[in-house]
Scaffold this motif. Structure first.
Motif, PDB file in Angstrom:
ATOM      1  N   ALA A   1      23.609  48.639  29.844  1.00 38.94           N
ATOM      2  CA  ALA A   1      23.160  47.434  29.146  1.00 38.94           C
ATOM      3  C   ALA A   1      24.205  46.326  29.288  1.00 38.94           C
ATOM      4  O   ALA A   1      23.872  45.168  29.533  1.00 38.94           O
ATOM      5  N   PHE A   2      25.480  46.702  29.175  1.00 39.72           N
ATOM      6  CA  PHE A   2      26.542  45.707  29.302  1.00 39.72           C
ATOM      7  C   PHE A   2      26.512  45.059  30.686  1.00 39.72           C
ATOM      8  O   PHE A   2      26.561  43.835  30.817  1.00 39.72           O
ATOM      9  N   ALA A   3      26.403  45.894  31.737  1.00 40.15           N
ATOM     10  CA  ALA A   3      26.396  45.358  33.106  1.00 40.15           C
ATOM     11  C   ALA A   3      25.177  44.470  33.317  1.00 40.15           C
ATOM     12  O   ALA A   3      25.279  43.386  33.913  1.00 40.15           O
ATOM     13  N   THR A   4      24.021  44.896  32.797  1.00 42.69           N
ATOM     14  CA  THR A   4      22.810  44.091  32.949  1.00 42.69           C
ATOM     15  C   THR A   4      22.970  42.737  32.264  1.00 42.69           C
ATOM     16  O   THR A   4      22.652  41.694  32.834  1.00 42.69           O
ATOM     17  N   GLY A   5      23.467  42.774  31.039  1.00 44.42           N
ATOM     18  CA  GLY A   5      23.646  41.534  30.296  1.00 44.42           C
ATOM     19  C   GLY A   5      24.618  40.597  30.978  1.00 44.42           C
ATOM     20  O   GLY A   5      24.376  39.386  31.081  1.00 44.42           O
ATOM     21  N   THR A   6      25.714  41.161  31.474  1.00 40.74           N
ATOM     22  CA  THR A   6      26.711  40.347  32.161  1.00 40.74           C
ATOM     23  C   THR A   6      26.132  39.752  33.441  1.00 40.74           C
ATOM     24  O   THR A   6      26.362  38.585  33.760  1.00 40.74           O
ATOM     25  N   LEU A   7      25.354  40.559  34.141  1.00 43.31           N
ATOM     26  CA  LEU A   7      24.693  40.078  35.351  1.00 43.31           C
ATOM     27  C   LEU A   7      23.785  38.891  35.021  1.00 43.31           C
ATOM     28  O   LEU A   7      23.800  37.862  35.703  1.00 43.31           O
ATOM     29  N   ALA A   8      23.008  39.030  33.934  1.00 44.84           N
ATOM     30  CA  ALA A   8      22.098  37.952  33.538  1.00 44.84           C
ATOM     31  C   ALA A   8      22.875  36.682  33.190  1.00 44.84           C
ATOM     32  O   ALA A   8      22.521  35.583  33.624  1.00 44.84           O
ATOM     33  N   LEU A   9      23.949  36.842  32.415  1.00 39.43           N
ATOM     34  CA  LEU A   9      24.782  35.683  32.078  1.00 39.43           C
ATOM     35  C   LEU A   9      25.292  35.016  33.351  1.00 39.43           C
ATOM     36  O   LEU A   9      25.247  33.793  33.496  1.00 39.43           O
ATOM     37  N   GLY A  10      25.790  35.845  34.281  1.00 43.10           N
ATOM     38  CA  GLY A  10      26.367  35.312  35.520  1.00 43.10           C
ATOM     39  C   GLY A  10      25.336  34.568  36.335  1.00 43.10           C
ATOM     40  O   GLY A  10      25.590  33.456  36.801  1.00 43.10           O
ATOM     41  N   VAL A  11      24.146  35.154  36.496  1.00 47.08           N
ATOM     42  CA  VAL A  11      23.107  34.513  37.305  1.00 47.08           C
ATOM     43  C   VAL A  11      22.656  33.210  36.637  1.00 47.08           C
ATOM     44  O   VAL A  11      22.527  32.174  37.286  1.00 47.08           O
ATOM     45  N   HIS A  12      22.440  33.273  35.319  1.00 44.69           N
ATOM     46  CA  HIS A  12      21.964  32.091  34.602  1.00 44.69           C
ATOM     47  C   HIS A  12      22.950  30.929  34.764  1.00 44.69           C
ATOM     48  O   HIS A  12      22.575  29.822  35.132  1.00 44.69           O
ATOM     49  N   TYR A  13      24.215  31.219  34.515  1.00 42.86           N
ATOM     50  CA  TYR A  13      25.201  30.138  34.581  1.00 42.86           C
ATOM     51  C   TYR A  13      25.591  29.782  36.006  1.00 42.86           C
ATOM     52  O   TYR A  13      26.119  28.695  36.247  1.00 42.86           O
ATOM     53  N   ALA A  14      25.316  30.656  36.967  1.00 40.54           N
ATOM     54  CA  ALA A  14      25.551  30.300  38.372  1.00 40.54           C
ATOM     55  C   ALA A  14      24.721  29.072  38.741  1.00 40.54           C
ATOM     56  O   ALA A  14      25.178  28.193  39.473  1.00 40.54           O
ATOM     57  N   ALA A  15      23.495  29.016  38.199  1.00 43.08           N
ATOM     58  CA  ALA A  15      22.634  27.875  38.499  1.00 43.08           C
ATOM     59  C   ALA A  15      23.262  26.583  37.968  1.00 43.08           C
ATOM     60  O   ALA A  15      23.199  25.535  38.617  1.00 43.08           O
ATOM     61  N   TYR A  16      23.889  26.675  36.787  1.00 38.14           N
ATOM     62  CA  TYR A  16      24.569  25.491  36.241  1.00 38.14           C
ATOM     63  C   TYR A  16      25.816  25.156  37.055  1.00 38.14           C
ATOM     64  O   TYR A  16      26.093  23.995  37.351  1.00 38.14           O
ATOM     65  N   CYS A  17      26.587  26.193  37.396  1.00 36.30           N
ATOM     66  CA  CYS A  17      27.809  25.963  38.178  1.00 36.30           C
ATOM     67  C   CYS A  17      27.481  25.315  39.525  1.00 36.30           C
ATOM     68  O   CYS A  17      28.199  24.435  39.988  1.00 36.30           O
ATOM     69  N   ALA A  18      26.375  25.766  40.139  1.00 38.40           N
ATOM     70  CA  ALA A  18      25.992  25.200  41.435  1.00 38.40           C
ATOM     71  C   ALA A  18      25.804  23.691  41.301  1.00 38.40           C
ATOM     72  O   ALA A  18      26.242  22.922  42.165  1.00 38.40           O
ATOM     73  N   GLU A  19      25.168  23.256  40.214  1.00 34.71           N
ATOM     74  CA  GLU A  19      24.961  21.833  40.007  1.00 34.71           C
ATOM     75  C   GLU A  19      26.288  21.107  39.759  1.00 34.71           C
ATOM     76  O   GLU A  19      26.466  19.971  40.179  1.00 34.71           O
ATOM     77  N   VAL A  20      27.198  21.788  39.084  1.00 39.15           N
ATOM     78  CA  VAL A  20      28.514  21.180  38.843  1.00 39.15           C
ATOM     79  C   VAL A  20      29.248  20.982  40.171  1.00 39.15           C
ATOM     80  O   VAL A  20      29.783  19.911  40.441  1.00 39.15           O
ATOM     81  N   TYR A  21      29.237  22.023  40.988  1.00 39.47           N
ATOM     82  CA  TYR A  21      29.901  21.902  42.296  1.00 39.47           C
ATOM     83  C   TYR A  21      29.282  20.757  43.099  1.00 39.47           C
ATOM     84  O   TYR A  21      29.968  19.950  43.711  1.00 39.47           O
ATOM     85  N   ARG A  22      27.955  20.728  43.079  1.00 32.35           N
ATOM     86  CA  ARG A  22      27.257  19.719  43.868  1.00 32.35           C
ATOM     87  C   ARG A  22      27.628  18.317  43.387  1.00 32.35           C
ATOM     88  O   ARG A  22      27.972  17.441  44.184  1.00 32.35           O
ATOM     89  N   ALA A  23      27.593  18.120  42.075  1.00 27.37           N
ATOM     90  CA  ALA A  23      27.933  16.804  41.530  1.00 27.37           C
ATOM     91  C   ALA A  23      29.379  16.455  41.882  1.00 27.37           C
ATOM     92  O   ALA A  23      29.688  15.311  42.209  1.00 27.37           O
ATOM     93  N   GLY A  24      30.267  17.452  41.801  1.00 25.30           N
ATOM     94  CA  GLY A  24      31.673  17.207  42.121  1.00 25.30           C
ATOM     95  C   GLY A  24      31.849  16.770  43.556  1.00 25.30           C
ATOM     96  O   GLY A  24      32.574  15.812  43.845  1.00 25.30           O
ATOM     97  N   LEU A  25      31.156  17.454  44.470  1.00 20.13           N
ATOM     98  CA  LEU A  25      31.273  17.091  45.883  1.00 20.13           C
ATOM     99  C   LEU A  25      30.646  15.730  46.139  1.00 20.13           C
ATOM    100  O   LEU A  25      31.194  14.905  46.873  1.00 20.13           O
ATOM    101  N   ASP A  26      29.481  15.485  45.501  1.00 19.67           N
ATOM    102  CA  ASP A  26      28.809  14.203  45.718  1.00 19.67           C
ATOM    103  C   ASP A  26      29.620  13.033  45.172  1.00 19.67           C
ATOM    104  O   ASP A  26      29.469  11.906  45.625  1.00 19.67           O
ATOM    105  N   ALA A  27      30.461  13.315  44.170  1.00 18.59           N
ATOM    106  CA  ALA A  27      31.215  12.227  43.550  1.00 18.59           C
ATOM    107  C   ALA A  27      32.360  11.750  44.437  1.00 18.59           C
ATOM    108  O   ALA A  27      32.898  10.671  44.232  1.00 18.59           O
ATOM    109  N   VAL A  28      32.741  12.562  45.418  1.00 19.25           N
ATOM    110  CA  VAL A  28      33.794  12.114  46.337  1.00 19.25           C
ATOM    111  C   VAL A  28      33.166  11.100  47.290  1.00 19.25           C
ATOM    112  O   VAL A  28      32.162  11.392  47.929  1.00 19.25           O
TER     113      VAL A  28
END
Lengths: 213, 219, 259
Positions: free
Chosen positions: B87-114
């Motif tokens: 259950a712990f691994a599943t939950g952590t996986l879900a957290l990671g995948v969910h926030y990966a989508a947010y992180c991807a947008e952060v990276y993209r915005a950061g690169l686009d801002a240069v």
């Protein structure tokens, strides 16, 4: 159970999700405007309570807030039932984030506008409602749209206090039919569709304000 | 008195292992989110149109659907495909995948801002693609990216109570268990709230310090 | 008759559009090595685009582009231009460019800006690169600003660092894209004087897009007048500006100088 039947059962939950989200959104807007304006006030007696509200609801977990309102408040004699607790928790939580949006947008209105209003001898209230507010609203709308989607997503949490919305209905169906993959795929798609509706709706609102501005 | 301080102090030690689980889930989830987010951001920038569009769709879908439902999905559907995770691994996986989508947008915005001129200048100086990214673009994106990622770290931390829904014994689950045992929810749930408040405020203050440092370094 | 060496820049029928806008509509040009060429013309006539293509920042849509006898682009069956990466970088090594908005790397000081490419592209040792960078900073009159961050420099100083940065790779061709138009008027002179000095050495082929007609007239061997994406007129400055034949250039010059 065939897809159509699953979908039909889930749609009753979907309706509750929409209702809870809409009710919470209404509360959130009210809280956001009040707390956002209060935090922009120069009077610390107005500013501090608003700041405390915002920090507490942004600093703790939405689910913890929900449980606190549902399980703890009744011990203080405030028993409002699951649906009202759901709307209150979601609305207060989103309202705290919204207050920051309101405050930021108000702050972003150039100082020159305030100076001009003072030079014209407008009253503070008139300055706020006729000069500052109309200019701040367009800046609030895009982040407000994001918050609305976060609110929709958070509405799934209220399944944990047995409000029979979409996620709760899905859990019931899962235990009775064991068609786990189908059910949760449908549920995810339903939330996605709702989010797209919110995005489309917010676009329309943004366009209207842009033309008016 | 409704809130019993002695009782609250008495149950405090029971939260220690739960706090440890919560922090572990946050750290592991964030690590996954940062890496997977980078992969998503790079796929999003891919020259092949359908890869880029598909990635954008996946990011949008993950961001627009509830984390709780994603957690359930992984928890109930993964075992059906033969993947047995705790259950712990599943939950952590879900957290990671969910926030990966947010992180991807952060990276993209950061690169686009240069500014585009920086890419042009690097190309005009004949710097290679990796060198351009690593020496020119990334250092300028960091000042924007780090505070945003910090905020998502705090947000993820505040989402860890959702793991209680799949029986992970983190802070909230511990409070529920104490409450169910003793019928005293007031102290346990309030303590959990206070934990989150203190840790979130602390983390937020830390992010502001880092942000300030980064801005000074780039002034 | 003296033997004419092959041109270092050779363009034939060069075309480029951005979206629906045709910016270059067929440019033919030969530039012999060592020549200083001023490029003038109304804004939007394609001058900067020409420089971007010469720096190989963008691919042309059609036509031939040859630098020092090498052509980096090959047309694919679908019509799109493709470059072999190794060849692209080899050809880029012969060209340097200075931008209107400097494009200095804001997180590196002046010295690091100049050293970056010699270290990573030419593979110089840090010590050598440092020496070379200081030498070029000295040439642009900024040896004392080596440790300064770009934000601490004036516009004119930034532009001179940018020139040193491009020169430090010792390119055969230097492209200057309106390098004075983002500067305050009092800072323009220093940068133009630097360009004049470079032109006099005749070791580098220079293409200078500029709005300074007097500068174009005095320092260039040749002036190209761009209009609507083609080279409308081409010749030595004395002819273009004064012979009465080159009507379009004369009218443009009158309009911008207000004579």
């Amino acid at each position: 159970m065939p897809y159509a039947e699953l979908a039909a059962t889930l749609s009753s939950g979907l309706l509750v999700t929409v209702q809870v989200t809409a009710g919470a959104a209404l509360l959130a807007v009210v809280m956001a405007v009040i707390a956002g304006l209060a935090r922009s006030s120069r009077n610390p007696l107005v500013r501090w309570p608003a700041a405390t509200y915002v920090e507490i609801f942004r600093g703790t977990s939405a689910l913890v807030q929900l449980f606190w309102i549902y399980f703890v408040l009744p011990r203080f004699g405030i028993d409002i039932g699951a649906i009202a607790a759901a709307v209150a928790a979601l609305g207060l939580n989103a309202g705290a984030y919204g207050a920051e949006v309101v405050r930021g947008a108000i702050r972003a209105v150039p100082q020159g506008q305030r100076d001009a209003a003072v030079a014209l001898n407008l009253s503070p209230a008139r300055t706020l409602f006729r000069v500052i507010w109309p200019q701040a609203v367009p800046a609030m709308l895009p982040p407000a749209g994001n918050l609305a989607i976060e609110l929709l997503k958070n509405s799934a949490l209220v399944s944990l206090i047995a409000v029979s919305e979409l996620t709760f209905t899905a859990q019931l169906l899962r235990t009775s039919t064991l068609q786990t993959t189908e059910i949760f795929t449908l549920v995810l798609l339903a939330y996605f569709a709702l989010a797209l509706c919110i995005t489309a709706g917010m676009r329309r609102v943004e366009r209207r304000w842009k033309i008016a501005a | 008195m409704i809130f019993d301080w002695n009782y609250a102090l008495g149950i405090l030690p029971q939260f220690a292992p739960a706090l440890w689980i919560t922090l572990q889930a946050t750290a592991a989830g964030m690590l996954l989110a940062l890496t997977l987010g980078l992969v998503l951001a790079l796929l999003r920038r891919c020259d092949v149109a359908w890869v880029s569009w598909l990635t954008a769709g996946v990011i949008e879908f993950v961001r627009s659907t509830p984390l709780l439902v994603q957690i359930y999905f992984l928890f109930y559907v993964l075992p059906e495909t033969g993947m047995r995770l705790s259950a712990f691994a599943t939950g952590t996986l879900a957290l990671g995948v969910h926030y990966a989508a947010y992180c991807a947008e952060v990276y993209r915005a950061g690169l686009d801002a240069v500014p585009r001129g920086q890419w042009d200048a690097a190309a005009a100086l004949n710097l290679g693609p990796l060198r351009t990214l690593w020496r020119i673009i990334v250092p300028q994106a960091v000042a924007r990216v780090v505070p945003a990622l910090g905020n998502y770290l705090v947000a993820m931390f505040k989402d860890t109570p959702l793991l209680s829904a799949i029986t992970v014994v983190e802070l909230l689950q511990t409070a529920k268990m104490i409450g169910a045992e003793s019928f005293r929810y007031v102290e346990a749930l309030t303590l959990v709230g206070v934990f989150f408040l203190l840790l979130s405020l602390g983390a937020a203050a830390l992010i502001r310090v880092v942000e300030g440092r980064l801005q000074v370094a780039h002034a | 008759m003296p033997e004419t060496p092959p041109p270092i820049i050779r363009l034939r029928g060069l075309r480029k559009s951005y979206g629906n806008v045709q910016v270059l509509r067929g440019v033919d040009l030969d530039v012999p090595h060592g020549q200083t060429v001023s490029v003038i013309g109304p804004s939007g006539s394609g001058k900067s685009t020409l420089l971007r293509l010469l720096m190989l920042l963008d691919a042309p849509d059609a036509g031939e582009l040859e630098i020092d006898g090498e052509s980096p682009w090959t047309a694919e069956p679908g019509g799109r231009m493709r470059a072999d990466n190794a060849r692209l970088r080899r050809v880029r090594g012969k060209v340097g460019m200075v931008f209107q908005h400097f494009n200095l790397f804001p997180h590196m000081n002046a010295l690091q800006n100049v050293m970056e490419a010699p270290v990573s592209v030419l593979g110089l040792k840090a010590g050598e690169a440092r020496e070379r960078a200081l030498d070029y900073l000295d040439q642009v009159g900024l040896a004392d600003k080596a440790e300064a961050m770009p934000a601490q420099l004036s516009g004119g100083q930034k532009q001179r660092v940018a020139i040193a940065r491009a020169l430090a790779l010792q390119p055969r061709i230097m492209l200057f894209d309106e390098v004075t138009s983002a500067l305050d008027p009092e800072l323009v002179g220093g940068v133009l004087a630097l360009l004049r000095g470079l032109a006099q050495r005749r070791t580098i082929t220079m293409l200078i897009v500029t709005h300074h007609m007097r500068f174009a007239e005095r320092c260039a061997d040749r002036v190209l007048f761009f209009e609507n994406g083609v080279i409308a007129e081409d010749g030595p400055p004395a002819e273009l500006f004064h012979d009465g034949v080159h009507e379009r250039t004369r009218r443009f010059v009158e309009a911008v100088t207000g004579d």
